[in-house]
Design an enzyme around this catalytic site. Structure first.
Site, PDB file in Angstrom:
ATOM      1  N   ASN A 107      -4.327-150.167 -45.358  1.00  0.00           N
ATOM      2  CA  ASN A 107      -3.819-151.330 -45.340  1.00  0.00           C
ATOM      3  C   ASN A 107      -2.207-151.457 -44.497  1.00  0.00           C
ATOM      4  O   ASN A 107      -1.678-150.492 -44.914  1.00  0.00           O
ATOM      5  CB  ASN A 107      -3.534-151.941 -46.966  1.00  0.00           C
ATOM      6  CG  ASN A 107      -3.135-153.416 -47.204  1.00  0.00           C
ATOM      7  OD1 ASN A 107      -3.969-154.195 -47.041  1.00  0.00           O
ATOM      8  ND2 ASN A 107      -2.009-153.442 -47.035  1.00  0.00           N
TER       9      ASN A 107
ATOM     10  N   GLU B 236      -5.675-154.042 -41.478  1.00  0.00           N
ATOM     11  CA  GLU B 236      -4.987-155.145 -40.339  1.00  0.00           C
ATOM     12  C   GLU B 236      -4.719-154.612 -38.830  1.00  0.00           C
ATOM     13  O   GLU B 236      -4.562-155.297 -38.126  1.00  0.00           O
ATOM     14  CB  GLU B 236      -3.669-155.698 -41.053  1.00  0.00           C
ATOM     15  CG  GLU B 236      -3.685-156.537 -42.143  1.00  0.00           C
ATOM     16  CD  GLU B 236      -4.274-156.024 -43.587  1.00  0.00           C
ATOM     17  OE1 GLU B 236      -3.919-154.922 -43.710  1.00  0.00           O
ATOM     18  OE2 GLU B 236      -3.822-156.742 -44.682  1.00  0.00           O
TER      19      GLU B 236
ATOM     20  N   ASP C 224      15.449-165.076 -49.736  1.00  0.00           N
ATOM     21  CA  ASP C 224      14.175-165.336 -49.454  1.00  0.00           C
ATOM     22  C   ASP C 224      13.914-166.475 -48.435  1.00  0.00           C
ATOM     23  O   ASP C 224      14.859-166.924 -47.932  1.00  0.00           O
ATOM     24  CB  ASP C 224      13.223-165.274 -50.728  1.00  0.00           C
ATOM     25  CG  ASP C 224      11.722-164.368 -50.284  1.00  0.00           C
ATOM     26  OD1 ASP C 224      11.287-164.567 -49.474  1.00  0.00           O
ATOM     27  OD2 ASP C 224      11.347-163.834 -51.205  1.00  0.00           O
TER      28      ASP C 224
HETATM   29  C1  LIG Z   1       9.210-161.441 -42.538  1.00  0.00           C
HETATM   30  C2  LIG Z   1       8.336-161.139 -43.499  1.00  0.00           C
HETATM   31  C3  LIG Z   1       8.963-160.376 -44.734  1.00  0.00           C
HETATM   32  C4  LIG Z   1       7.956-160.159 -46.129  1.00  0.00           C
HETATM   33  N1  LIG Z   1       8.338-159.450 -47.075  1.00  0.00           N
HETATM   34  C5  LIG Z   1       7.537-159.344 -48.053  1.00  0.00           C
HETATM   35  C6  LIG Z   1       8.108-158.382 -49.007  1.00  0.00           C
HETATM   36  O1  LIG Z   1       9.349-157.808 -48.994  1.00  0.00           O
HETATM   37  N2  LIG Z   1       7.124-157.903 -49.992  1.00  0.00           N
HETATM   38  C7  LIG Z   1       5.880-158.798 -50.132  1.00  0.00           C
HETATM   39  O2  LIG Z   1       5.241-158.443 -50.985  1.00  0.00           O
HETATM   40  N3  LIG Z   1       5.367-159.193 -49.015  1.00  0.00           N
HETATM   41  C8  LIG Z   1       6.081-159.609 -47.926  1.00  0.00           C
HETATM   42  N4  LIG Z   1       5.809-160.355 -46.922  1.00  0.00           N
HETATM   43  C9  LIG Z   1       4.579-161.235 -46.853  1.00  0.00           C
HETATM   44  C10 LIG Z   1       3.361-159.921 -46.602  1.00  0.00           C
HETATM   45  O3  LIG Z   1       3.722-159.198 -45.700  1.00  0.00           O
HETATM   46  C11 LIG Z   1       2.153-160.911 -46.361  1.00  0.00           C
HETATM   47  O4  LIG Z   1       1.603-161.725 -47.103  1.00  0.00           O
HETATM   48  C12 LIG Z   1       0.812-160.078 -46.152  1.00  0.00           C
HETATM   49  O5  LIG Z   1      -0.068-160.899 -45.379  1.00  0.00           O
HETATM   50  C13 LIG Z   1       0.581-159.145 -47.388  1.00  0.00           C
HETATM   51  O6  LIG Z   1      -0.671-158.430 -47.088  1.00  0.00           O
HETATM   52  P1  LIG Z   1      -1.883-157.969 -47.860  1.00  0.00           P
HETATM   53  O7  LIG Z   1      -3.128-159.045 -47.291  1.00  0.00           O
HETATM   54  O8  LIG Z   1      -2.356-156.662 -47.289  1.00  0.00           O
HETATM   55  O9  LIG Z   1      -1.712-158.189 -49.110  1.00  0.00           O
HETATM   56  C14 LIG Z   1       6.630-160.631 -45.729  1.00  0.00           C
HETATM   57  C15 LIG Z   1       6.254-161.407 -44.486  1.00  0.00           C
HETATM   58  C16 LIG Z   1       7.041-161.560 -43.549  1.00  0.00           C
HETATM   59  C17 LIG Z   1       6.471-162.205 -42.310  1.00  0.00           C
END
Ligand SMILES: Cc1cc2nc3c(=O)[nH]c(=O)nc-3n(C[C@H](O)[C@H](O)[C@H](O)COP(=O)(O)O)c2cc1C
Length: 469
Positions: free
Chosen positions: A173, A236, A284
């Protein structure tokens, strides 16, 4: 294709990497490859889309202040940041057109391109020569990690793609997570329920720390894919390949089960502790402080970097953060509305709502009631969505003034306002019920009835005006 490194020379303070890939010639400093982010940055520079900050800039607040000042402008290249004078890039995804440029696709096709990539992932191609090499552990403290806002817990890495492998299935992942940098370790923000958090629970159940690779400044397609909520069990990195239109090149890290993009500027290996946690808090996406949360500690085990590394910093709540977060959810909303037979002409998670809480959608209305059905489909596509405004096809959902025009001239509340009380909301919205995490959701249908004479509602046009802009 050949490229030139548009960022010649090394940082005057950078120390030399120590080679670990014995017998493997590392070509990174000699020849850049197409999947290296430098390829994209070179294009941006040719197009005048990069502003270079030549003066030395401090890591604590100074860089963030410049990023905020220039948030709606060009991508930024800082030539010397922090004690070690490292290079930092920022705001590279701060405009929709730069995201589409990075993916080699027209701006209006980005959402559909992403949906297609999620449905047709491409297997990665394993190669043996990455653009990075293992360096001394002391290099960890040389990372130009920025402190962004006054009351944040400390400096945060904000662009990192974190890769982990599911211990049950072996499937990787990749997702973006912010990491609070402490002396020699990190505290990782893992939102409950996201895939990394789910995988972490499996390691916890097995009594093992979770190995992770923290990738900084990979190919843009990796960042876009990692920001996208892919279905569980989908790697991904394969989505990144589909976005690129060719398999993503990956390398297997020595003595690890993890494969990472072969073209990246920094890769940090670590173990997420199943025992140690620490409080962290930061600004955030809405630009407000999140509540302090007890989050797991990451022990760093090794660090790799390219010979003259570029560190990607994303300003929390800046355009880049909002667009990367919002874009995949815009795609999801589009998909859900079209699934019920309504054509979407445009979709935008609005800036003021952090590109997260409010959506504006323009549709081609074919039946009375399409506007309200679109509201219901949008609200069910994105659980954090709080409000949605549905617009006729002649209204641009990315244009605040046009949305306001539609409110002012096409909307009467009776019958066109949908209100849902007590629905699950976003924990980021301070006005939501903070104990139950429920909120009031609303939808406004500003589309005209099919029975009205449209001419009365149209904006007057000046012949020849469109050709001038
Ligand atoms: C700049 C940025 C920062 C992010 N920071 C976090 C974070 O600190 N913690 C978190 O859980 N998701 C964070 N996200 C959101 C996840 O990366 C995003 O929802 C992702 O699709 C989750 O992946 P998954 O499908 O594997 O759960 C962030 C996204 C971006 C674009």
């Amino acid at each position: 294709m050949t490229t030139t490194n548009f960022l010649p020379g090394g940082s005057h303070h950078s120390s030399r990497p120590i080679a670990i890939n014995e017998g493997v010639k590392n070509e990174s400093s000699v020849r850049l490859r197409e999947q290296d982010i430098q390829e994209f940055l070179s294009k941006l520079e040719e197009e005048g889309e990069i502003e270079t900050i030549r003066s030395h800039v401090g890591e604590r607040f100074e860089a963030a202040a410049i990023m905020k000042e220039k948030d709606l402008g060009k991508a930024l290249l800082f030539l010397s940041v922090g004690k070690y004078g490292r290079k930092v890039v920022a705001n590279i995804f701060g405009k929709r057109r730069r995201i589409s440029r990075a993916l080699g696709i027209e701006e209006e096709k980005v959402h559909r391109h992403l949906l297609h990539a999620l449905e047709s992932p491409l297997k990665c191609k394993e190669v043996s020569s990455p653009t990075f090499q293992k360096v001394k552990p002391e290099e960890l403290s040389m990372l130009p990690v920025l402190t962004h806002y006054e009351k944040d817990a400390g400096p945060y890495i904000t662009s990192a793609t974190v890769i982990a492998s599911d211990p049950e299935t072996g499937v990787q992942n990749a997702s973006i997570h912010r990491l609070l940098a402490r002396e020699g370790y990190f505290v990782i923000r893992m939102v409950e329920g996201r895939h990394l958090h789910q995988i972490f629970q499996k390691y916890k159940a097995r009594g093992r720390d979770m190995p992770v690779a923290i990738v900084i400044t990979p190919n843009p397609a990796v960042t876009v894919a990692a920001a996208s909520p892919a279905p569980s069990g989908l790697d991904e990195l394969q989505v990144a390949g589909a976005l690129l239109g060719e398999p993503l090149r990956v390398v297997r890290l020595d003595g690890s089960d993890l494969s990472v993009p072969a073209e990246a500027q920094y890769v940090i290996e670590g173990l997420v502790s199943i025992e140690k946690t620490e409080k962290e808090w930061m600004t955030d996406i809405l630009g407000t402080y999140d509540i302090p949360r007890e989050q797991p500690v990451v022990k760093v085990t090794s660090i790799h970097r390219s010979s003259d590394p570029l560190y990607h910093a994303i300003l929390p709540a800046g355009s880049e953060h909002r667009l990367l977060m919002g874009l995949p959810f815009e795609a999801r909303i589009l998909e859900n509305v079209e699934r019920i037979g309504i054509k979407v002409l445009g979709i935008c998670l609005t800036r003021g709502s952090g590109s997260w809480l409010h959506a504006a959608i323009s549709i081609r209305k074919n039946s009375e009631g399409d506007g309200r059905n679109a509201i219901l489909a949008a609200l069910s596509a994105h659980p954090s969505l709080k409000g949605v405004v549905v617009l006729d096809e002649d209204i641009d959902p990315t244009d605040y003034a046009a949305i306001d025009f539609s409110f002012a001239t096409r909307f009467q509340s009776k019958g066109n306002l949908v209100v849902v009380e007590g629905a699950r909301g976003s924990s980021l919205d301070p006005s939501a019920d903070q104990r139950s995490m429920t909120t009031l959701k609303w939808g406004i249908d500003t589309t005209l009835s099919l029975s009205v004479e449209k001419e009365r509602f149209k904006m007057a046009k000046i012949p020849g005006f469109d050709k001038r802009s």
